[in-house]
Design a protein around this motif. Structure first.
Motif, mmCIF file in Angstrom:
data_model
loop_
_atom_site.group_PDB
_atom_site.id
_atom_site.type_symbol
_atom_site.label_atom_id
_atom_site.label_comp_id
_atom_site.label_asym_id
_atom_site.label_seq_id
_atom_site.Cartn_x
_atom_site.Cartn_y
_atom_site.Cartn_z
ATOM 1 N N ALA A 1 -24.555 -45.566 31.722
ATOM 2 C CA ALA A 1 -23.246 -46.007 32.197
ATOM 3 C C ALA A 1 -23.219 -46.077 33.715
ATOM 4 O O ALA A 1 -23.975 -45.382 34.397
ATOM 5 C CB ALA A 1 -22.164 -45.040 31.708
ATOM 6 N N ASN A 2 -22.342 -46.922 34.217
ATOM 7 C CA ASN A 2 -22.015 -46.922 35.644
ATOM 8 C C ASN A 2 -20.582 -47.394 35.825
ATOM 9 O O ASN A 2 -19.905 -47.762 34.864
ATOM 10 C CB ASN A 2 -23.010 -47.755 36.465
ATOM 11 N N LYS A 3 -20.129 -47.379 37.060
ATOM 12 C CA LYS A 3 -18.739 -47.711 37.343
ATOM 13 C C LYS A 3 -18.423 -49.155 37.012
ATOM 14 O O LYS A 3 -17.280 -49.516 36.712
ATOM 15 C CB LYS A 3 -18.429 -47.425 38.812
ATOM 16 N N ALA A 4 -19.447 -50.026 37.062
ATOM 17 C CA ALA A 4 -19.248 -51.443 36.768
ATOM 18 C C ALA A 4 -19.259 -51.743 35.271
ATOM 19 O O ALA A 4 -19.052 -52.888 34.865
ATOM 20 C CB ALA A 4 -20.321 -52.274 37.474
ATOM 21 N N ALA B 1 6.984 -51.415 23.699
ATOM 22 C CA ALA B 1 6.183 -50.722 24.702
ATOM 23 C C ALA B 1 5.847 -49.311 24.241
ATOM 24 O O ALA B 1 4.745 -48.813 24.428
ATOM 25 C CB ALA B 1 6.939 -50.683 26.031
ATOM 26 N N GLN B 2 6.829 -48.646 23.586
ATOM 27 C CA GLN B 2 6.596 -47.301 23.100
ATOM 28 C C GLN B 2 5.614 -47.283 21.938
ATOM 29 O O GLN B 2 4.891 -46.319 21.740
ATOM 30 C CB GLN B 2 7.926 -46.682 22.684
ATOM 31 N N ALA B 3 5.589 -48.370 21.151
ATOM 32 C CA ALA B 3 4.706 -48.422 19.983
ATOM 33 C C ALA B 3 3.248 -48.637 20.377
ATOM 34 O O ALA B 3 2.359 -48.348 19.593
ATOM 35 C CB ALA B 3 5.165 -49.534 19.053
ATOM 36 N N GLU B 4 3.006 -49.157 21.568
ATOM 37 C CA GLU B 4 1.629 -49.421 21.990
ATOM 38 C C GLU B 4 0.884 -48.106 22.135
ATOM 39 O O GLU B 4 1.346 -47.188 22.827
ATOM 40 C CB GLU B 4 1.620 -50.170 23.322
ATOM 41 N N PRO B 5 -0.263 -47.959 21.484
ATOM 42 C CA PRO B 5 -0.986 -46.687 21.540
ATOM 43 C C PRO B 5 -1.510 -46.420 22.944
ATOM 44 O O PRO B 5 -1.762 -47.350 23.714
ATOM 45 C CB PRO B 5 -2.133 -46.894 20.553
ATOM 46 N N PRO B 6 -1.672 -45.162 23.297
ATOM 47 C CA PRO B 6 -2.187 -44.831 24.629
ATOM 48 C C PRO B 6 -3.628 -45.289 24.785
ATOM 49 O O PRO B 6 -4.355 -45.457 23.798
ATOM 50 C CB PRO B 6 -2.077 -43.310 24.672
ATOM 51 N N ALA B 7 -4.032 -45.486 26.018
ATOM 52 C CA ALA B 7 -5.416 -45.888 26.294
ATOM 53 C C ALA B 7 -6.370 -44.783 25.844
ATOM 54 O O ALA B 7 -6.023 -43.594 25.839
ATOM 55 C CB ALA B 7 -5.592 -46.163 27.776
ATOM 56 N N LEU B 8 -7.561 -45.180 25.436
ATOM 57 C CA LEU B 8 -8.607 -44.218 25.091
ATOM 58 C C LEU B 8 -9.352 -43.878 26.375
ATOM 59 O O LEU B 8 -10.061 -44.716 26.934
ATOM 60 C CB LEU B 8 -9.561 -44.811 24.056
ATOM 61 N N LYS B 9 -9.177 -42.651 26.838
ATOM 62 C CA LYS B 9 -9.817 -42.226 28.079
ATOM 63 C C LYS B 9 -11.214 -41.694 27.769
ATOM 64 O O LYS B 9 -11.361 -40.690 27.085
ATOM 65 C CB LYS B 9 -8.972 -41.158 28.766
ATOM 66 N N VAL B 10 -12.207 -42.407 28.272
ATOM 67 C CA VAL B 10 -13.601 -42.050 27.993
ATOM 68 C C VAL B 10 -14.258 -41.562 29.277
ATOM 69 O O VAL B 10 -14.262 -42.258 30.290
ATOM 70 C CB VAL B 10 -14.376 -43.260 27.428
ATOM 71 N N CYS B 11 -14.807 -40.367 29.220
ATOM 72 C CA CYS B 11 -15.570 -39.842 30.347
ATOM 73 C C CYS B 11 -16.871 -40.625 30.456
ATOM 74 O O CYS B 11 -17.629 -40.727 29.482
ATOM 75 C CB CYS B 11 -15.892 -38.361 30.132
ATOM 76 N N THR B 12 -17.138 -41.174 31.617
ATOM 77 C CA THR B 12 -18.330 -41.997 31.785
ATOM 78 C C THR B 12 -18.940 -41.753 33.155
ATOM 79 O O THR B 12 -18.233 -41.432 34.118
ATOM 80 C CB THR B 12 -17.977 -43.494 31.599
ATOM 81 N N GLU C 1 -23.828 -47.311 26.977
ATOM 82 C CA GLU C 1 -22.740 -46.452 26.522
ATOM 83 C C GLU C 1 -21.380 -47.005 26.944
ATOM 84 O O GLU C 1 -20.376 -46.772 26.260
ATOM 85 C CB GLU C 1 -22.935 -45.025 27.035
ATOM 86 N N ASN C 2 -21.331 -47.743 28.061
ATOM 87 C CA ASN C 2 -20.096 -48.452 28.422
ATOM 88 C C ASN C 2 -19.722 -49.446 27.322
ATOM 89 O O ASN C 2 -18.556 -49.550 26.920
ATOM 90 C CB ASN C 2 -20.267 -49.215 29.732
ATOM 91 N N LYS C 3 -20.717 -50.174 26.831
ATOM 92 C CA LYS C 3 -20.470 -51.172 25.789
ATOM 93 C C LYS C 3 -20.039 -50.506 24.476
ATOM 94 O O LYS C 3 -19.146 -51.000 23.779
ATOM 95 C CB LYS C 3 -21.730 -52.015 25.569
ATOM 96 N N LEU C 4 -20.678 -49.393 24.160
ATOM 97 C CA LEU C 4 -20.304 -48.674 22.944
ATOM 98 C C LEU C 4 -18.886 -48.113 23.049
ATOM 99 O O LEU C 4 -18.124 -48.143 22.073
ATOM 100 C CB LEU C 4 -21.301 -47.540 22.692
#
Length: 280
Positions: free
Chosen positions: A39-42, A20-31, A47-50
């Motif tokens: 982009a949209n919330k859905a 669990a510790q080895a799993e990298p953190p999520a990539l937080k993308v401002c969208t 840019e969501n796809k990229l």
């Protein structure tokens, strides 16, 4: 026997904890919450796809952090560490570190194919005779409409195109699909829009439309250049040099795959100047 079981359980828990510790953190993308076609919330924007593709290449899960007002999200989200990455920023944006450009595009003239308008540049006669030209304020289109003496002619029509006005600070929004639809329905003869903002709606239009990339050789009335071609990058918070280098590697190594995503959207893609390619 019980002691052996306890030892095995402890080892299993330890291994699970290490994984669990080895799993990298999520990539937080401002969208954007609702800024289509970007982009949209859905997650329906290109840019969501990229962003999803970039996260996969980094081996990280994507976490979208949505904003509602484009004027303040870098200050209120990126600078405060609420997200790591911003898709679709101008190359060289001074508020951020920016990657190598992952595409370059330009503003376009949009017309109906059936009208056969010969639009090549801002000197084209059709711009002098058109009754209605759809555009968003504060863009190079407005600057050039002023330069050719057509801005005042379009002022009243422009007010009809406002799709949204916030109660806070009067943030005004012009919907890209609405501006394209003005041409498709014949309400306007011409629209002038940023190519990536218009491409999806031009492609989906039931009325065949033409996009003509505007040359990047335009000048204001005072002789100053007005840019119509721009390079787009991924932005990261200042100081995040390691992440920037990882993203630059993706841009370099996966340019074909990124290009395929953009071409599927219908975005007009232009060659990158050598100066931009040599930066970062």
């Amino acid at each position: 026997m019980k002691k052996a079981i306890h030892i095995f359980t402890a080892l299993a828990l330890g291994i699970g904890s290490a994984c669990a510790q080895a799993e990298p953190p999520a990539l937080k993308v401002c969208t954007a919450e609702n800024e289509m076609p970007y982009a949209n919330k859905a997650g329906e924007g290109f840019e969501n796809k990229l962003a999803q593709y970039v996260a996969e290449q980094l081996g990280r899960k994507l976490e979208a952090v949505t904003w509602t007002d484009p004027r303040y999200f870098i200050r209120d989200f990126v600078d405060k560490g609420l997200c790591d990455v911003v898709m679709g920023v101008d190359h060289g944006d001074p508020r951020l570190l920016t990657t190598l450009p992952y595409y370059r595009s330009g503003y376009v003239f949009i017309t109906r194919e059936q009208d056969h308008l010969d639009l090549r540049n801002w000197d084209s006669p059709a711009l002098k005779t058109a009754k209605r030209i759809a555009f968003a304020p504060g863009t190079p289109a407005e600057t050039m409409l002023r330069a050719i003496g057509r801005y005042n002619d379009m002022f009243s029509y422009q007010q009809e195109l406002v799709g949204f006005k916030s109660k806070r600070n009067q943030y005004v929004k012009y919907d890209n699909d609405k501006l394209v639809n003005e041409v498709a329905t014949g309400k306007a003869e011409i629209a002038v829009l940023w190519g990536p903002a218009a491409a999806r709606y031009v492609k989906a239009s039931n009325t065949p439309l033409t996009m003509t990339v505007i040359p990047d050789d335009n000048k204001r009335a005072d002789g100053e250049k007005v840019g119509f071609h721009y390079s787009t990058s991924i932005g990261v918070r200042k100081g995040e040099v390691a992440l920037l280098e990882q993203l630059n590697k993706i841009v370099r190594d996966k340019q074909d795959e990124i290009g395929e995503l953009l071409e599927a959207e219908g975005i007009p893609l232009l060659d990158e100047p050598e100066t931009a390619l040599s930066m970062n």
